[in-house]
Design a protein around this motif. Structure first.
Motif, short mmCIF file in Angstrom:
data_model
loop_
_atom_site.label_atom_id
_atom_site.label_comp_id
_atom_site.label_asym_id
_atom_site.label_seq_id
_atom_site.Cartn_x
_atom_site.Cartn_y
_atom_site.Cartn_z
N LEU A 114 45.95 44.73 53.03
CA LEU A 114 45.36 44.21 51.79
C LEU A 114 43.92 43.77 51.99
CD1 LEU A 114 48.42 42.18 50.45
CD2 LEU A 114 47.36 44.16 49.34
N ARG A 124 40.19 45.13 42.62
CA ARG A 124 41.57 45.20 43.08
C ARG A 124 41.87 44.17 44.17
NH1 ARG A 124 42.67 51.16 44.42
NH2 ARG A 124 42.03 51.99 42.45
N ASP A 126 44.01 41.60 45.51
CA ASP A 126 45.40 41.19 45.28
C ASP A 126 45.61 39.79 45.86
OD1 ASP A 126 48.09 41.08 44.73
OD2 ASP A 126 48.53 43.07 45.53
N ARG A 129 49.31 38.32 46.12
CA ARG A 129 50.13 38.88 47.20
C ARG A 129 49.62 38.40 48.57
NH1 ARG A 129 51.67 44.52 45.86
NH2 ARG A 129 53.38 43.48 44.84
#
Length: 153
Positions: A114, A124, A126, A129
């Motif tokens: 990530l 994007r 994240d 998460r």
């Protein structure tokens, strides 16, 4: 004086664009594609979104006419590979969350992917998460320390 690079031009056919692109303002004035030079967002090398690639992207693949390239071909390929690895992590997580939430190697690997993904695209992120994975890694680390104390280490 350095020679200017040759810029290719190819006739555009907006009737072959996606429905949404055909309704865009560009459909009324875009009559040709020309090579577009840009700098890769990831590796900073010079790259070209060729007129031929544009024709294929907009008329065959039906991508949005507003799409712009930010990654060179090599970095784009690497980012797709990274996205596939991230997808595999999500699938594994969905199938085996109970066992994986204490798997430090899996959690660390997923978090690393990530973080690496962020170097390929300026969007994007994240965060949710990544925060979940960091929290789970802290819990795993605490449980290891607690086990070590119980074992007398």
């Amino acid at each position: 004086m350095p020679a200017r690079p040759l810029i290719n031009k190819i006739k555009a056919d907006p009737k072959k664009w996606s429905e949404k692109s055909q309704c865009s303002v560009a459909a009324s004035f875009k009559f040709e594609y020309t090579d577009i030079q840009y700098r890769c967002w990831h590796c900073q090398t010079e790259a070209v979104f060729s007129a031929l690639d544009q024709k294929h992207t907009f008329e065959i693949k039906k991508a949005s006419i507003n799409q712009r390239r930010i990654l060179c071909e090599t970095c784009w390929s690497q980012s797709l590979h990274l996205a596939a690895e991230l997808n595999e992590c999500v699938v594994k997580w969905d199938e085996s969350k109970c066992s994986l939430k204490i798997d430090e190697i899996f959690l660390s690997y997923w978090l690393q992917l990530l973080v690496e993904q962020e170097t390929y695209v300026p969007y994007r992120r994240d965060s949710a998460r990544k925060n979940m994975l960091r929290k789970l890694l802290r819990i795993v680390a605490l449980s290891i320390k607690t086990d070590d104390v119980k074992d007398g280490f």
